[in-house]
Design a protein around this motif. Structure first.
Motif, short mmCIF file in Angstrom:
data_model
loop_
_atom_site.label_atom_id
_atom_site.label_comp_id
_atom_site.label_asym_id
_atom_site.label_seq_id
_atom_site.Cartn_x
_atom_site.Cartn_y
_atom_site.Cartn_z
N UNK A 1 0.63 -1.31 -0.15
CA UNK A 1 -0.05 0.02 0.11
C UNK A 1 0.80 1.15 -0.10
N UNK A 2 -0.06 2.52 -0.52
CA UNK A 2 0.97 3.45 -0.45
C UNK A 2 0.36 4.43 0.49
N UNK A 3 0.74 4.33 1.78
CA UNK A 3 -0.03 5.11 2.72
C UNK A 3 0.88 6.15 3.33
N UNK A 4 0.55 7.35 3.31
CA UNK A 4 1.18 8.71 3.92
C UNK A 4 1.26 8.69 5.47
N UNK A 5 2.18 9.11 5.96
CA UNK A 5 2.43 8.92 7.28
C UNK A 5 1.25 9.34 8.21
N UNK A 6 0.64 10.33 7.78
CA UNK A 6 -0.38 10.88 8.54
C UNK A 6 -1.65 10.25 8.52
N UNK B 1 10.90 -3.36 3.30
CA UNK B 1 10.57 -2.68 2.20
C UNK B 1 10.08 -1.33 2.49
N UNK B 2 9.95 -1.17 3.86
CA UNK B 2 9.43 0.26 4.29
C UNK B 2 8.14 0.68 3.75
N UNK B 3 7.20 -0.52 3.66
CA UNK B 3 5.74 -0.07 3.17
C UNK B 3 4.84 -1.05 3.97
N UNK B 4 3.59 -0.35 3.97
CA UNK B 4 2.51 -0.93 4.51
C UNK B 4 1.82 -2.19 3.54
N UNK C 1 -8.80 0.12 -0.49
CA UNK C 1 -8.70 0.63 -1.71
C UNK C 1 -7.97 2.13 -2.25
N UNK C 2 -8.13 2.88 -0.85
CA UNK C 2 -7.73 4.25 -0.80
C UNK C 2 -6.28 4.15 -1.10
N UNK C 3 -5.52 3.27 -0.51
CA UNK C 3 -4.07 3.39 -0.54
C UNK C 3 -3.39 2.36 -1.70
N UNK C 4 -4.37 1.69 -2.49
CA UNK C 4 -3.77 0.74 -3.40
C UNK C 4 -3.09 1.22 -4.74
N UNK C 5 -3.47 2.41 -4.98
CA UNK C 5 -3.01 2.96 -6.61
C UNK C 5 -1.65 3.44 -6.10
N UNK C 6 -0.74 3.33 -7.21
CA UNK C 6 0.86 3.52 -7.11
C UNK C 6 1.41 3.11 -6.12
N UNK C 7 1.05 1.90 -5.48
CA UNK C 7 1.80 1.25 -4.52
C UNK C 7 2.91 0.44 -5.04
#
Length: 90
Positions: free
Chosen positions: A48-53, A69-72, A84-90
């Motif tokens: 996932x592409x999860x912003x820190x906030x 990998x330092x990713x969620x 689904x909110x964080x799946x794009x550009x992951x």
């Protein structure tokens, strides 16, 4: 002491002959600091592409942090649609 003088505290006596000096034990990391193996190549994780906030929101839904990998990512058994909110550009 009987004359009123004091000796400085030197600590407990340690028998150094019982301590192992093998090189393998002195270079080993303690279990709590042992590094976890990196993600397996065949591992089917959805990253996932999860912003820190927003990390707390993703974590509350069940996302896990992959330190290598330092990713969620979405762990097995979780519905990917929740993330689904964080799946794009992951």
């Amino acid at each position: 002491m009987a004359d009123g003088s004091t000796r400085p505290y030197v600590g407990p006596i340690v028998d150094l002959s019982r301590i192992s000096a093998s090189p393998s034990s002195s270079n080993a990391e303690p279990p709590s600091r042992a590094k976890k193996p990196a993600s397996k190549a065949g591992d089917d994780r959805t990253y996932l592409n999860v912003p820190f906030a927003e990390k707390d929101a993703a974590k509350s839904l069940g996302a896990r942090w992959d330190a290598a990998t330092k990713k969620w990512y979405v762990p097995a058994g979780k519905d990917v649609k929740l993330f689904s909110k964080w799946r794009s550009n992951a």
